[in-house]
Scaffold this motif. Structure first.
Motif, short mmCIF file in Angstrom:
data_model
loop_
_atom_site.label_atom_id
_atom_site.label_comp_id
_atom_site.label_asym_id
_atom_site.label_seq_id
_atom_site.Cartn_x
_atom_site.Cartn_y
_atom_site.Cartn_z
N PRO A 72 -13.46 7.44 -3.46
CA PRO A 72 -12.12 6.51 -3.07
C PRO A 72 -11.58 6.32 -4.24
O PRO A 72 -10.05 6.86 -4.62
CB PRO A 72 -12.23 4.96 -2.58
N TYR A 73 -11.81 6.71 -5.71
CA TYR A 73 -10.83 6.80 -6.37
C TYR A 73 -10.19 8.05 -6.86
O TYR A 73 -10.18 8.56 -7.98
CB TYR A 73 -11.87 6.32 -7.83
N GLY A 75 -8.53 9.81 -4.72
CA GLY A 75 -6.96 9.02 -4.18
C GLY A 75 -6.15 9.46 -5.69
O GLY A 75 -4.95 9.68 -5.47
N LEU A 76 -5.96 9.15 -6.96
CA LEU A 76 -6.19 8.67 -7.78
C LEU A 76 -5.65 10.50 -8.46
O LEU A 76 -3.55 10.22 -8.72
CB LEU A 76 -6.69 8.39 -9.58
N LEU A 188 -7.07 6.05 -1.05
CA LEU A 188 -7.43 4.78 -2.19
C LEU A 188 -7.95 3.57 -1.38
O LEU A 188 -9.25 2.62 -1.19
CB LEU A 188 -6.32 3.95 -3.35
N ALA A 193 -11.36 1.41 -3.62
CA ALA A 193 -11.19 1.41 -4.81
C ALA A 193 -10.02 0.33 -5.02
O ALA A 193 -9.23 -0.21 -4.28
CB ALA A 193 -10.77 3.12 -4.44
#
Length: 196
Positions: A72-73, A75-76, A188, A193
């Motif tokens: 999910p991270y 997405g950063l 995220l 996240a």
């Protein structure tokens, strides 16, 4: 096995990458008229998708480079790139498209967005690859890599249609950051996240 696996691979690629056409169109619009930008976009798309494919193949063989809790991270990446693009658009507000000093999208920028957007692809590809075996997995990989070129062509095609090109020329510098930030937030939030 041959033709049915090819058909399944085409369908799987199309379903898992339909959102990439919009992102590619925005990248091609941003790079319009800038020397070498189409090559950089295509190279970035291939680099990012090769990363997705490598992780999926490795995971199908039991290796795990990215624990599920890390996915999910990803997405950063598009979130940061979207914020950077928004900052550049704000800094260059009021300038015409020709005055903007951007050289078009960079290879690693396109690759990062492609890879980050592929977290769900990896989740879908791994079980398919496991059941397909080595021969089937090879067919999937070849078909996917051919279809990356088709997707790049489609993205460029849409970005150069007069009506779409006019909209993207006028609003692309706003749309790209919005799409990237939205994509980053979606990844995220969807993945939970930061407890979202």
């Amino acid at each position: 096995m041959g033709l049915s696996v090819v058909g399944q691979a085409v369908g799987l690629f199309a379903v898992t990458n339909v959102d990439d056409i919009l992102i590619l169109s925005l990248f091609f619009a941003r790079g319009a008229g800038r020397r070498g930008s189409a090559r950089r976009i295509v190279a970035g798309q291939y680099l990012g998708f090769a990363g997705i494919l490598a992780v999926a193949v490795a995971a199908a063989f039991g290796a795990s480079f990215l624990p599920d809790s890390v996915v999910p991270y990803l997405g950063l990446l598009p979130l940061a790139l979207g914020l950077k693009a928004a900052w550049q658009a704000w800094r260059h507000r009021g300038e015409s498209e020709g005055e903007r000093a951007e050289g078009g999208p960079a290879v690693l920028e396109v690759a990062a967005v492609t890879f980050a957007n592929g977290g769900d692809n990896i989740g879908v590809y791994v079980p398919v690859f496991v059941t397909a075996g080595l021969g089937g997995m090879s067919v999937y990989a070849v078909v996917f890599l051919v279809l990356v070129a088709v997707w790049c062509f489609a993205g460029r095609y849409f970005a150069t249609r007069p009506v779409i090109a006019k909209v993207l020329s006028r609003w692309g510098h706003v749309l790209l950051p919005l799409v990237l930030v939205a994509l980053g937030m979606f990844i995220l939030i969807e993945g939970g996240a930061f407890g979202l």
